[in-house]
Design a protein around this motif. Structure first.
Motif, PDB file in Angstrom:
ATOM      1  N   LEU A 180       0.439  -1.104   0.143  1.00  0.00           N
ATOM      2  CA  LEU A 180       0.248   0.639  -0.011  1.00  0.00           C
ATOM      3  C   LEU A 180       1.064   1.468  -0.016  1.00  0.00           C
ATOM      4  O   LEU A 180       1.426   1.268   0.585  1.00  0.00           O
ATOM      5  CB  LEU A 180      -0.673   0.548   1.298  1.00  0.00           C
ATOM      6  N   GLU A 181       0.663   2.015  -0.700  1.00  0.00           N
ATOM      7  CA  GLU A 181       1.700   3.970  -1.511  1.00  0.00           C
ATOM      8  C   GLU A 181       0.347   4.153  -0.632  1.00  0.00           C
ATOM      9  O   GLU A 181      -0.065   4.086  -0.594  1.00  0.00           O
ATOM     10  CB  GLU A 181       1.822   3.747  -2.494  1.00  0.00           C
ATOM     11  N   LYS A 182       1.670   5.560  -0.142  1.00  0.00           N
ATOM     12  CA  LYS A 182       1.244   6.520   0.910  1.00  0.00           C
ATOM     13  C   LYS A 182      -0.289   7.447  -0.341  1.00  0.00           C
ATOM     14  O   LYS A 182      -0.982   7.328   0.429  1.00  0.00           O
ATOM     15  CB  LYS A 182       2.016   6.989   1.067  1.00  0.00           C
ATOM     16  N   THR A 183       0.418   7.731  -1.451  1.00  0.00           N
ATOM     17  CA  THR A 183      -0.104   8.339  -2.154  1.00  0.00           C
ATOM     18  C   THR A 183      -1.663   7.611  -2.059  1.00  0.00           C
ATOM     19  O   THR A 183      -2.541   8.107  -2.949  1.00  0.00           O
ATOM     20  CB  THR A 183      -0.350   8.582  -3.445  1.00  0.00           C
ATOM     21  N   MET A 184      -1.347   6.014  -2.535  1.00  0.00           N
ATOM     22  CA  MET A 184      -2.478   5.213  -2.676  1.00  0.00           C
ATOM     23  C   MET A 184      -3.380   5.573  -1.649  1.00  0.00           C
ATOM     24  O   MET A 184      -4.954   5.126  -1.765  1.00  0.00           O
ATOM     25  CB  MET A 184      -2.296   4.103  -3.487  1.00  0.00           C
ATOM     26  N   PHE A 185      -2.575   5.354  -0.416  1.00  0.00           N
ATOM     27  CA  PHE A 185      -3.983   5.136   0.988  1.00  0.00           C
ATOM     28  C   PHE A 185      -4.941   6.612   0.884  1.00  0.00           C
ATOM     29  O   PHE A 185      -5.731   6.299   1.313  1.00  0.00           O
ATOM     30  CB  PHE A 185      -2.649   4.835   1.685  1.00  0.00           C
ATOM     31  N   GLU A 186      -3.391   7.931   0.127  1.00  0.00           N
ATOM     32  CA  GLU A 186      -4.831   8.768   0.334  1.00  0.00           C
ATOM     33  C   GLU A 186      -5.915   8.978  -0.573  1.00  0.00           C
ATOM     34  O   GLU A 186      -6.821   9.280  -0.267  1.00  0.00           O
ATOM     35  CB  GLU A 186      -3.364  10.106  -0.680  1.00  0.00           C
ATOM     36  N   ARG A 187      -5.396   7.925  -1.727  1.00  0.00           N
ATOM     37  CA  ARG A 187      -6.899   8.225  -2.390  1.00  0.00           C
ATOM     38  C   ARG A 187      -7.911   7.412  -2.401  1.00  0.00           C
ATOM     39  O   ARG A 187      -8.953   7.683  -1.730  1.00  0.00           O
ATOM     40  CB  ARG A 187      -6.427   8.065  -3.565  1.00  0.00           C
ATOM     41  N   LEU A 188      -7.510   6.490  -1.492  1.00  0.00           N
ATOM     42  CA  LEU A 188      -7.836   5.558  -0.567  1.00  0.00           C
ATOM     43  C   LEU A 188      -9.291   6.127   0.203  1.00  0.00           C
ATOM     44  O   LEU A 188     -10.395   5.941   0.229  1.00  0.00           O
ATOM     45  CB  LEU A 188      -7.670   4.186  -0.142  1.00  0.00           C
ATOM     46  N   ALA A 189      -8.815   7.022   1.213  1.00  0.00           N
ATOM     47  CA  ALA A 189      -8.766   7.805   1.982  1.00  0.00           C
ATOM     48  C   ALA A 189     -10.266   8.662   1.473  1.00  0.00           C
ATOM     49  O   ALA A 189     -11.172   9.582   2.118  1.00  0.00           O
ATOM     50  CB  ALA A 189      -8.283   8.461   3.144  1.00  0.00           C
ATOM     51  N   ALA A 190      -9.291   9.130   0.044  1.00  0.00           N
ATOM     52  CA  ALA A 190     -10.611   9.695  -0.784  1.00  0.00           C
ATOM     53  C   ALA A 190     -12.535   9.462  -0.727  1.00  0.00           C
ATOM     54  O   ALA A 190     -13.239   9.775  -0.638  1.00  0.00           O
ATOM     55  CB  ALA A 190     -10.240  10.999  -1.543  1.00  0.00           C
ATOM     56  N   TRP A 191     -12.492   8.172  -1.629  1.00  0.00           N
ATOM     57  CA  TRP A 191     -13.038   7.099  -0.841  1.00  0.00           C
ATOM     58  C   TRP A 191     -14.208   6.152  -0.189  1.00  0.00           C
ATOM     59  O   TRP A 191     -15.129   6.498  -0.001  1.00  0.00           O
ATOM     60  CB  TRP A 191     -12.867   5.881  -2.546  1.00  0.00           C
ATOM     61  N   HIS A 192     -12.876   6.085   0.971  1.00  0.00           N
ATOM     62  CA  HIS A 192     -13.730   5.302   2.218  1.00  0.00           C
ATOM     63  C   HIS A 192     -13.161   5.668   3.483  1.00  0.00           C
ATOM     64  O   HIS A 192     -11.588   4.792   4.012  1.00  0.00           O
ATOM     65  CB  HIS A 192     -13.004   3.825   1.597  1.00  0.00           C
ATOM     66  N   PRO A 193     -12.820   6.548   3.594  1.00  0.00           N
ATOM     67  CA  PRO A 193     -12.378   7.622   5.001  1.00  0.00           C
ATOM     68  C   PRO A 193     -12.332   7.138   6.201  1.00  0.00           C
ATOM     69  O   PRO A 193     -11.823   6.307   7.021  1.00  0.00           O
ATOM     70  CB  PRO A 193     -13.247   8.726   5.661  1.00  0.00           C
ATOM     71  N   ARG A 194     -13.474   5.972   6.497  1.00  0.00           N
ATOM     72  CA  ARG A 194     -13.388   4.798   7.445  1.00  0.00           C
ATOM     73  C   ARG A 194     -11.927   4.063   7.406  1.00  0.00           C
ATOM     74  O   ARG A 194     -11.717   3.532   8.658  1.00  0.00           O
ATOM     75  CB  ARG A 194     -14.893   4.170   7.487  1.00  0.00           C
ATOM     76  N   ILE A 195     -12.271   3.021   6.126  1.00  0.00           N
ATOM     77  CA  ILE A 195     -11.292   2.099   6.080  1.00  0.00           C
ATOM     78  C   ILE A 195     -10.055   2.617   6.172  1.00  0.00           C
ATOM     79  O   ILE A 195      -9.399   2.506   6.814  1.00  0.00           O
ATOM     80  CB  ILE A 195     -11.081   1.628   4.612  1.00  0.00           C
ATOM     81  N   ALA A 196      -9.891   3.674   5.944  1.00  0.00           N
ATOM     82  CA  ALA A 196      -8.287   4.708   6.214  1.00  0.00           C
ATOM     83  C   ALA A 196      -8.125   4.620   7.511  1.00  0.00           C
ATOM     84  O   ALA A 196      -7.111   4.655   7.798  1.00  0.00           O
ATOM     85  CB  ALA A 196      -8.134   5.597   4.903  1.00  0.00           C
ATOM     86  N   ILE A 197      -9.097   5.044   8.274  1.00  0.00           N
ATOM     87  CA  ILE A 197      -9.067   5.956   9.884  1.00  0.00           C
ATOM     88  C   ILE A 197      -8.566   4.347  10.215  1.00  0.00           C
ATOM     89  O   ILE A 197      -6.813   4.447  11.059  1.00  0.00           O
ATOM     90  CB  ILE A 197     -10.620   6.456   9.939  1.00  0.00           C
ATOM     91  N   THR A 198      -9.656   2.901  10.051  1.00  0.00           N
ATOM     92  CA  THR A 198      -9.138   1.708  10.573  1.00  0.00           C
ATOM     93  C   THR A 198      -7.356   1.583   9.981  1.00  0.00           C
ATOM     94  O   THR A 198      -6.384   1.183  11.294  1.00  0.00           O
ATOM     95  CB  THR A 198     -10.034   0.813   9.708  1.00  0.00           C
ATOM     96  N   ILE A 199      -6.919   1.936   9.112  1.00  0.00           N
ATOM     97  CA  ILE A 199      -5.458   1.425   9.114  1.00  0.00           C
ATOM     98  C   ILE A 199      -4.405   2.140   9.491  1.00  0.00           C
ATOM     99  O   ILE A 199      -3.706   1.705  10.017  1.00  0.00           O
ATOM    100  CB  ILE A 199      -5.845   1.861   7.157  1.00  0.00           C
ATOM    101  N   LEU A 200      -4.857   3.366   9.226  1.00  0.00           N
ATOM    102  CA  LEU A 200      -4.157   4.514  10.445  1.00  0.00           C
ATOM    103  C   LEU A 200      -3.607   4.299  11.587  1.00  0.00           C
ATOM    104  O   LEU A 200      -3.011   4.576  11.566  1.00  0.00           O
ATOM    105  CB  LEU A 200      -4.330   5.886   9.799  1.00  0.00           C
TER     106      LEU A 200
END
Ligand SMILES: Cc1cc2nc3c(=O)[nH]c(=O)nc-3n(C[C@H](O)[C@H](O)[C@H](O)COP(=O)(O)OP(=O)(O)OC[C@H]3O[C@@H](n4cnc5c(N)ncnc54)[C@H](O)[C@@H]3O)c2cc1C
Ligand code: SF4
Ligand code: FES
Lengths: 879, 153
Positions: free
Chosen positions: B115-135
């Motif tokens: 998982l790349e950081k830039t991809m993670f940021e895009r993931l966060a744009a689409w699925h904030p909840r998932i991104a918060i869990t990951i972080l």
């Protein structure tokens, strides 16, 4: 040894059994304390008898105990016992050792120890009274420490001069004897030897605090020198005390020095160096103390010790050192295993989920990147470019259609597992001088294992035999054309030059451009704002191509006037070029929000490499924080994302009521806006910029409904205006662009116009790359008297964003008689599709990255009813 | 109580208690994460990254073993650690963008989800909840590793 066994090896004392009943230890302790007091008294009163026993027997035995079972000594040590009495009888104040003492305790212990050794020959070796007092004082100090400080921090683990020696010789105990003084650990000291004697050394040598670790390392580094320095000099009172100490200091310094040299200049693990030095000190010690021990014991029985036994005593020392080294090595090995086990036990991810591949991946197609050695599966229907990007590898790209050539890759292995190259791809590769040598990743479907190199010129690629150009007749000779001049070296001009050269080796080709660079990928300049390596990636045709193909490129040269009568093109410098045919590929320039917009230092547009560089340089030079992008079309959105990626706060102003209003419907625009806002871009629609405030710098933009927006830099992305002045001044017919017929001829048949500058009659100007390239080919056909006609292509517009898939193509609004379809709402991805006579006539797609591939593929393949059914299965719904 | 030296604030509970990352994921979250991450395979002996690498990506090991080798032998905290499927590696650089402290080498055929950081940021744009869990889970992992720094990882 298994990992769990390794963990048992490092059990801390709380997990060990108390094998010997405590009573026995207590008895032994009392006996040992009494014995020490007795020895001390004897040292005072009968030094001539007690001293040899102390130095010749007791002291030589101790290191051996420390190597084999240091815990034994720590159970019965008289100082430890005295230190622990207050704790046992509950009258210790049990205070925390203050921080400043904690930080200095080890230094104190080292000073005690080294001073004691340094005083041996001058004093302690022969002054029994002094030695006796020292021993008693140590016991008293230990006791006092115990009354004040908690656990064993008042002496044993801190100030005791024997502590450092125990940590060195006893760093890898063969037998661990349980700590018998602490019932539970009260955490009285750091890296406590009594808590876990086998692990302490690792924590010491590699402690986080560099000073803490350095002190422990230093002692082990110093030890061999100290021992050698002591034994190589006289052990009786030295004649010159200063010389004696100087020599001793010199030995210590040499020892510490070699330790540091090894540490600094070799790659040997610091633990191993420390271990080796401890073992060396032990060997040296017994080399001298071994025979002494034998002699002293012999002396007790008034017997002369035979030389063999003395040698055997020395050998025992060497063996003990070897034992320590081996035990240390074993300890290290277990330590690695334990760490592994510890790290494995925690924070794992559900392995079933991890191994589940994305649904689209079937498993057969796999691509391998030669440079990194990384392989990755390729989803069904995905292009090699998609797969490379999905795998997170950096690759340049532009049009994604095989036109620009930005993503050329060398195929090292498995070329047959790629879909064969189409005409567009071959033409692009030919233009790039890579025909037969490389492939364009965006148009390669992967069907089996492939190994590629992202450097298209990498050695070991395909042999350039697969595609060969047929020998053709020189069309220029046949048509009597000798000189062609092209204005503009964008994709239109360059494709024209390349096609011309492909048709004729004799025709003289001159290109004129006011830019400083050779042909580059204009579509990719947005990335240069945030990617400093962007520059090289822009080059699509090797610079050498022009010289090798005898195409003269006059850079930094402005074409100022056309004399259609004498067929000459005037240049800015005053000279002129005569032509048989002139191609105007002057492209377009950015539209301005105000005539003097670009006269402000912080105002920019984005049309050329220079523009991109200026934005980047300016933003860096003033450490810009905030940018305003004016215009919410495709370019505006791309620029806003690029600036955001570069780290700026971005405000995107759009005059229309929604973003990309020409390409998207309301839902599509709304979803795009939501995405941009989620990544941090502020989108304001329905606003008109009225004014720019400020002098040489724009401070704020004033919006027509009142508010002002301030920023550090402003980029206008308001569409383009074809460069038609040259044509207009020459009296050629112009409209929005330079008017041309289907053969790309202007109102003067010797002058042709192509690309963004041209306006073919009866067609909309697309302002897109593939159209420019296509028109160039038509123009060349016309020049040589062939029938060329621009195919009216329906270009697929794609927003170049890696965070959202946005596609728009054809008529997005259905006409009478059309069928139209759209996605269910709410859906992550939004799409619409217009079918005319059963075939796609238009559509849009806005969704998460990668989700639009199938949609685009179906459209590109001009999907008919069958495909629509597939789309339906994906969730499309008829309106 | 830990076998080794534990200087965490609460020494009564082990900071190394086993716990599955992303256990709070809901149905379908894994699929979404997969869409933003990349499957990367490495042949035996391939260097996945070197210690100087500062590519902001975190790896989840799905098959094979990976050896993490400290570049500087003085940072003993892992002259060599071998990790097994299910492990996460490369978190720090993912989080802070500084060069990695260890190199990662494939042992056997290795498969990772990256998982790349830039991809993670895009993931966060689409699925904030998932991104918060990951972080959140990655942060917990790092916090816990910090706490047991002297436990000799
Ligand atoms: C940031 C950006 C992103 C884009 N993205 C896409 C995309 O994703 N897909 C797509 O299809 N298209 C895209 N385009 C549009 C595409 O780049 C153009 O359609 C294409 O470059 C047109 O090519 P051209 O050769 O006609 O003109 P240009 O590329 O504009 O080249 C014209 C050249 O002529 C020179 N010139 C003009 N007048 C003179 C003169 N009097 N004397 C000397 N030289 C002169 C200019 O300096 C210029 O170098 C994008 C454009 C930009 C700026
Ligand atoms: S740290 Fe714990 S085991 Fe060590 S001496 Fe102090 S109380 Fe005892
Ligand atoms: S991206 Fe493949 S040729 Fe343009």
């Amino acid at each position: 040894m298994s990992e769990s066994a390794a963990q048992i090896f490092f059990r801390n004392f709380t997990k060990m059994e108390q094998r010997v009943p405590i009573v026995i230890w207590q008895v032994l302790r009392v006996m040992m304390l009494c014995f020490t007091v007795a020895v001390s008294i004897a040292l005072v009163y009968v030094p001539e008898r007690a001293l040899p026993i102390f130095w010749g027997i007791l002291i030589p035995i101790l290191p051996m105990i420390l190597v084999i079972a240091p815990g034994l000594w720590r159970q019965v040590c008289p100082m430890a016992f005295a230190n622990q009495l207050p704790r046992m009888f509950n009258f210790s104040k049990a205070k925390d050792l203050p921080d400043f003492l904690k930080a200095r305790a080890f230094s104190v212990a080292i000073i005690f120890f080294v001073s004691f050794v340094a005083m041996r020959a001058p004093l302690v070796n022969h002054a029994g009274i002094v030695l006796g007092i020292v021993l008693i004082t140590a016991i008293v100090l230990a006791f006092v420490g115990g009354t004040v400080f908690k656990g064993r921090s008042g002496w044993c683990g801190t100030f005791c001069p024997l502590g450092p020696i125990q940590r060195s010789y006893g760093q890898a105990p063969l037998v661990v004897v349980r700590n018998g003084f602490c019932h539970t650990c009260v955490g009285c000291q750091k890296n406590c030897y009594d808590f876990n004697p086998r692990a302490t050394v690792f924590s010491d040598v590699f402690d986080e605090d560099p000073r803490y670790a350095a002190q422990r390392r230093l002692f082990m580094g110093l030890l061999p020198g100290l021992v050698l320095g002591y034994f190589l000099q006289k052990t009786t009172a030295p004649d010159n005390l200063i010389t004696y100490w100087q020599t001793l200091a010199l030995f210590c310094a040499a020892s510490v020095g070699s330790f540091s040299l090894l540490l600094s200049f070799t790659r040997i693990d610091p633990y191993r160096i420390s271990l080796a030095f401890s073992a060396a000190a032990l060997a040296i010690f017994y080399w001298f103390a071994g025979p002494l021990f034998v002699r002293t014991v012999g002396g007790l029985f008034s017997a002369e010790a035979p030389a063999v036994i003395q040698i055997a005593a020395q050998a025992t020392g060497v063996l003990a050192a070897l034992g320590l080294a081996l035990s240390g090595w074993w300890s290290e090995r277990n330590h690695t295993l334990s760490k592994r086990a510890a790290s494995e036990a925690k924070f794992n991810v559900d392995i079933r989920e991890l191994t589940r591949l994305p649904q689209s991946v079937t498993g057969k197609s796999e691509a391998t990147d030669r440079e990194t050695g990384a392989s990755f599966p390729v989803a069904e229907g995905a292009s090699l470019l998609d797969a490379i990007q999905t795998a997170g590898l950096k690759i340049n790209y532009g049009c994604r259609s095989g036109f620009c050539g930005a993503d050329a890759v060398a195929i090292i292995d498995g070329a047959a597992n790629l879909s064969p190259p189409g005409e567009d791809e071959i033409a692009t590769l030919r233009r790039m001088g890579l025909e037969g040598k490389a492939r364009l990743a965006c148009v390669c479907q992967v069907k089996g294992p492939v190994t590629f190199d992202r450097n298209p010129k990498a050695p070991g690629g395909m042999t350039p035999t697969q595609i060969r150009r047929a020998q053709k007749t020189d069309k220029a000779i046949a048509s009597g054309i000798k000189k062609v001049v092209i204005v503009g070296n964008g994709v239109a001009g360059t494709t024209a030059a390349q096609t011309l050269r492909g048709e004729s080796l004799s025709v003289e080709i001159t290109m004129v451009t006011n830019e400083s660079m050779h042909f580059y990928n204009r579509m990719a300049i947005g990335r240069m704002i945030y990617d400093p390596t962007g520059m090289e990636a822009l080059q699509l045709v090797p610079e050498s191509w022009f010289a090798e193909n005898k195409v003269t490129v006059l850079r930094n040269t402005v074409a100022t006037k056309i004399d259609t009568v004498s067929k000459r093109l005037m240049l800015g410098a005053g000279d002129a070029l005569s032509y048989d045919k002139l191609i105007l590929a002057t492209g377009a320039r950015a539209a301005m929000p105000a005539p003097d917009f670009l006269s402000r230092k912080n105002a920019f547009v984005l049309r050329s490499v220079d523009d991109a560089q200026s934005i980047r340089n300016y933003a860096q030079s003033i450490a810009a924080r905030r940018a305003v992008v004016i215009g919410g079309g495709v370019l505006g959105v791309e620029v806003a994302e690029a600036l955001q990626h570069f780290g700026l706060q971005v405000i995107l102003l759009q005059r229309a009521d929604r973003l990309m209003n020409a390409q998207l419907d309301e839902t599509g625009s709304r979803n795009l806006k939501r995405y941009l806002e989620n990544i941090g871009i502020q989108v304001v629609t329905h606003v008109v910029v009225k004014n720019f405030d400020g002098g040489s710098l724009i401070r704020t933009v004033q919006l027509s409904h009142g508010p002002r927006v301030s920023a550090d830099l402003f980029v206008a992305c308001l569409g383009v205006q074809p460069n038609l002045l040259l044509a207009h001044n020459a009296g050629l017919e112009t409209g929005r662009g330079i008017s041309v017929n289907a053969a790309m001829q202007t109102s003067n048949s010797d002058v042709l116009a192509i690309g963004d500058a041209a306006e073919p009659k009866g067609m909309t100007m697309t302002g897109l790359w593939p159209s420019a390239a296509g028109q160039a080919e038509v123009a060349v056909a016309t020049i040589f008297g062939d029938q060329g006609k621009v195919a009216s292509q329906t270009n697929m517009l794609r927003l170049k964003s890696e965070g959202i898939d946005v596609y728009s193509f054809g008529d997005i609004k259905p006409k009478a008689g059309d069928q139209s379809w759209k996605a269910h709402e709410p859906a992550e991805a939004w799409w619409t599709l217009v079918l005319r006579h059963g075939k796609p006539a238009g559509g849009i797609f806005v969704g998460p990255p990668g989700s639009g591939k199938l949609f685009v593929k179906l459209l590109k393949e001009n999907a008919a009813d069958g495909a629509v059914k597939e789309l339906l299965a994906m969730g499309l719904q008829q309106t | 109580m830990s076998d080794f030296f534990d200087y965490s604030e609460n020494s009564h509970t082990s900071p190394v208690a086993a716990r599955a990352l992303f256990s709070r994921f809901q149905d379908g979250d894994w699929d979404k994460l997969r869409n933003f991450s990349a499957v990367r395979r490495f042949a035996d002996g391939t260097i996945i990254y070197t210690a100087e690498n500062a590519e902001r990506a975190v790896y989840f090991l799905s098959a094979g073993k990976v050896e993490l080798v400290a570049s500087n032998p003085a940072s003993f905290h892992s002259p060599k650690i071998e990790i097994s499927p299910g492990s996460v590696f490369g978190i720090l650089t993912f989080l802070d963008g500084h060069a990695r402290s260890v190199s990662a080498v494939a042992h056997g055929a290795v498969e990772t989800l990256m998982l790349e950081k830039t991809m993670f940021e895009r993931l966060a744009a689409w699925h904030p909840r998932i991104a918060i869990t990951i972080l959140n889970d990655l942060a917990e992992t790092v916090a816990s590793r910090l706490r047991q720094h002297n436990v000799m990882l």
